[in-house]
Design a protein around this motif. Structure first.
Motif, PDB file in Angstrom:
ATOM      1  N   ILE A 126       0.867  -1.171   0.000  1.00  0.00           N
ATOM      2  CA  ILE A 126       0.000   0.000   0.000  1.00  0.00           C
ATOM      3  C   ILE A 126       0.912   1.231   0.000  1.00  0.00           C
ATOM      4  N   HIS A 127       0.567   2.204  -0.820  1.00  0.00           N
ATOM      5  CA  HIS A 127       1.414   3.397  -0.938  1.00  0.00           C
ATOM      6  C   HIS A 127       1.611   4.054   0.436  1.00  0.00           C
ATOM      7  N   GLU A 128       2.825   4.538   0.656  1.00  0.00           N
ATOM      8  CA  GLU A 128       3.176   5.074   1.971  1.00  0.00           C
ATOM      9  C   GLU A 128       2.262   6.229   2.381  1.00  0.00           C
ATOM     10  N   SER A 129       1.844   7.034   1.454  1.00  0.00           N
ATOM     11  CA  SER A 129       1.010   8.194   1.790  1.00  0.00           C
ATOM     12  C   SER A 129      -0.432   7.822   2.119  1.00  0.00           C
ATOM     13  N   LEU A 130      -0.834   6.590   1.834  1.00  0.00           N
ATOM     14  CA  LEU A 130      -2.217   6.169   2.050  1.00  0.00           C
ATOM     15  C   LEU A 130      -2.335   5.013   3.034  1.00  0.00           C
ATOM     16  N   GLN A 131      -1.278   4.742   3.781  1.00  0.00           N
ATOM     17  CA  GLN A 131      -1.344   3.699   4.794  1.00  0.00           C
ATOM     18  C   GLN A 131      -2.123   4.191   6.014  1.00  0.00           C
ATOM     19  N   ARG A 132      -2.656   3.196   6.803  1.00  0.00           N
ATOM     20  CA  ARG A 132      -3.450   3.456   8.001  1.00  0.00           C
ATOM     21  C   ARG A 132      -4.735   4.229   7.673  1.00  0.00           C
ATOM     22  N   HIS A 133      -5.281   3.945   6.506  1.00  0.00           N
ATOM     23  CA  HIS A 133      -6.560   4.525   6.124  1.00  0.00           C
ATOM     24  C   HIS A 133      -7.607   3.444   5.829  1.00  0.00           C
ATOM     25  N   GLY A 134      -7.291   2.197   6.133  1.00  0.00           N
ATOM     26  CA  GLY A 134      -8.223   1.103   5.910  1.00  0.00           C
ATOM     27  C   GLY A 134      -8.174   0.523   4.514  1.00  0.00           C
ATOM     28  N   HIS A 135      -7.256   1.002   3.640  1.00  0.00           N
ATOM     29  CA  HIS A 135      -7.186   0.471   2.281  1.00  0.00           C
ATOM     30  C   HIS A 135      -6.629  -0.960   2.269  1.00  0.00           C
ATOM     31  N   GLY A 136      -5.650  -1.229   3.115  1.00  0.00           N
ATOM     32  CA  GLY A 136      -5.087  -2.573   3.161  1.00  0.00           C
ATOM     33  C   GLY A 136      -6.097  -3.606   3.616  1.00  0.00           C
ATOM     34  N   ARG A 137      -6.902  -3.269   4.646  1.00  0.00           N
ATOM     35  CA  ARG A 137      -7.920  -4.199   5.128  1.00  0.00           C
ATOM     36  C   ARG A 137      -9.000  -4.401   4.071  1.00  0.00           C
ATOM     37  N   GLU A 138      -9.385  -3.338   3.371  1.00  0.00           N
ATOM     38  CA  GLU A 138     -10.384  -3.460   2.305  1.00  0.00           C
ATOM     39  C   GLU A 138      -9.902  -4.391   1.205  1.00  0.00           C
ATOM     40  N   LEU A 139      -8.653  -4.256   0.798  1.00  0.00           N
ATOM     41  CA  LEU A 139      -8.104  -5.099  -0.271  1.00  0.00           C
ATOM     42  C   LEU A 139      -7.962  -6.548   0.197  1.00  0.00           C
ATOM     43  N   PHE A 140      -7.493  -6.735   1.440  1.00  0.00           N
ATOM     44  CA  PHE A 140      -7.298  -8.093   1.960  1.00  0.00           C
ATOM     45  C   PHE A 140      -8.639  -8.798   2.143  1.00  0.00           C
ATOM     46  N   HIS A 141      -9.637  -8.103   2.629  1.00  0.00           N
ATOM     47  CA  HIS A 141     -10.950  -8.706   2.832  1.00  0.00           C
ATOM     48  C   HIS A 141     -11.593  -9.074   1.497  1.00  0.00           C
ATOM     49  N   TYR A 142     -11.409  -8.252   0.486  1.00  0.00           N
ATOM     50  CA  TYR A 142     -11.959  -8.571  -0.836  1.00  0.00           C
ATOM     51  C   TYR A 142     -11.313  -9.846  -1.395  1.00  0.00           C
ATOM     52  N   MET A 143     -10.022 -10.007  -1.172  1.00  0.00           N
ATOM     53  CA  MET A 143      -9.330 -11.218  -1.647  1.00  0.00           C
ATOM     54  C   MET A 143      -9.837 -12.462  -0.927  1.00  0.00           C
ATOM     55  N   LEU A 144     -10.059 -12.390   0.380  1.00  0.00           N
ATOM     56  CA  LEU A 144     -10.551 -13.546   1.130  1.00  0.00           C
ATOM     57  C   LEU A 144     -11.925 -13.976   0.637  1.00  0.00           C
ATOM     58  N   GLN A 145     -12.781 -13.033   0.332  1.00  0.00           N
ATOM     59  CA  GLN A 145     -14.099 -13.378  -0.173  1.00  0.00           C
ATOM     60  C   GLN A 145     -14.026 -13.949  -1.587  1.00  0.00           C
ATOM     61  N   LYS A 146     -13.160 -13.392  -2.395  1.00  0.00           N
ATOM     62  CA  LYS A 146     -13.048 -13.865  -3.771  1.00  0.00           C
ATOM     63  C   LYS A 146     -12.457 -15.265  -3.842  1.00  0.00           C
ATOM     64  N   GLU A 147     -11.460 -15.534  -3.038  1.00  0.00           N
ATOM     65  CA  GLU A 147     -10.807 -16.855  -3.052  1.00  0.00           C
ATOM     66  C   GLU A 147     -11.466 -17.844  -2.105  1.00  0.00           C
ATOM     67  N   ARG A 148     -12.380 -17.374  -1.267  1.00  0.00           N
ATOM     68  CA  ARG A 148     -13.129 -18.233  -0.351  1.00  0.00           C
ATOM     69  C   ARG A 148     -12.207 -19.025   0.585  1.00  0.00           C
TER      70      ARG A 148
END
Length: 333
Positions: A126-148
């Motif tokens: 995640i880009h350094e300027s946008l860390q700790r904004h919930g973007h990493g959790r959003e991306l990780f959660h989307y992957m878990l749902q997609k890959e089941r």
């Protein structure tokens, strides 16, 4: 992360899934693109730049994510773009998450080796300027749902300290199982049996939803029933009959005496060079006693009688008398 081309038009969704083909996703209806623009080349540029930024953030000597690596492996890359900020109306990329199935030999809590093929986290940035904004959790959660999959079923390849803190904070993954390789697994990894990779990663990702294989399973083979120990014999009856048969003598003793019938019209024999005479059948074996008996009963040849009659030494009786003389007397003559 900004680019010179229009990222918002190239990646229509907030999270775009890319496979090894690196094909641009389907475009929105009514969207136009400039003429002679290679969209796949723009996708490859985004992947290369994200890989370089991730390697720099993790202090790696070389990037582990690139367009060439994506094309040579069956990995999947989730790209997250920024839909709010649009510098110059071209959009920006926030980060990415790369996953893939790998065959691994891992140790369980009893230090026993297990061959598994789990879903592995291969790169996360995640880009350094946008860390700790919930973007990493959003991306990780989307992957878990997609890959089941569940978070404790994942294997992480050389995780950074930031990634370990991220997993501990959002998914309570803290206790790890020691391994001899670079992969890290957490407690509960062996709680569920790992199923084979989903069809979305094995086949092309034209359809984003995973499909179920309708092919029926092959029927199990039935093994023949095992014989009881009482039915087992030291050797079969055929072996016992074989031991009673006398051993045949070697050649030529094993050839039975037989008379060969000569042909009615024998073929002409050629005396030209290079033609060898035909080999006839071997004579039957005659015992020694029978051979000596036939020699005794054989009459003398007429030629031998003529030689004895014309011998100047005299009759046979005289030759016997002269042969009995001493050697000194014979030398006088």
């Amino acid at each position: 992360m900004e680019f010179s081309f229009d990222v918002d038009a190239l990646l229509p969704e907030r999270i775009t899934v890319l496979d090894q083909h690196l094909r641009p996703p389907a475009r929105r209806p009514g969207t136009t693109t400039p003429a002679r623009v290679d969209l796949q080349q723009q996708i490859m540029t985004i992947v290369d730049e994200l890989g370089k930024a991730s390697a720099k953030a993790q202090h790696l000597p070389a990037p582990i994510t690139s367009a060439s690596r994506m094309q040579s492996n069956r990995h999947v890359m989730y790209v997250l773009k920024d839909t709010s900020a649009r510098p110059a109306g071209k959009g920006a990329v926030i980060g990415f998450l790369k996953v893939g199935y790998k065959k691994l030999f891992v140790l369980d809590d009893r230090e026993a080796h297990n061959e598994v093929e789990p879903l592995c986290i291969l790169d996360f940035y995640i880009h350094e300027s946008l860390q700790r904004h919930g973007h990493g959790r959003e991306l990780f959660h989307y992957m878990l749902q997609k890959e089941r999959v569940e978070p404790h079923q994942l294997a992480i390849d050389r995780p950074s300290p930031k990634l370990l803190k991220f997993l501990n904070k959002h998914y309570n993954l803290e206790t790890t199982v020691p391994q001899v390789n670079n992969f890290v697994i957490f407690e509960g990894f062996f709680a569920h049996q790992h199923r084979p990779p989903a069809p979305s990663l094995r086949a092309s990702r034209h359809s984003r939803a995973a499909t179920v294989d309708p092919t029926p399973a092959a029927p199990a083979r039935k093994l023949p029933p095992k014989r009881a120990e009482g039915d087992i014999k030291p050797y079969s009856s055929s072996d016992r009959e074989f031991l009673k048969v006398a051993v045949e003598p070697p050649w030529p003793l094993n050839r039975a005496p037989r008379r060969a019938t000569p042909p009615a019209h024998p073929p002409p024999r050629s005396s030209s060079l290079g033609n060898s005479p035909e080999r006839g059948p071997l004579r039957p074996f005659v015992p020694e006693q029978e051979l000596l008996r036939s020699l005794r009963l054989c009459p003398p040849h007429p030629t031998a009688r003529l030689l004895l009659a014309t011998d100047p030494g005299g009759s046979p009786a005289q030759r016997r008398r002269t042969s009995s003389l001493p050697r000194s007397d014979e030398s006088r003559y």
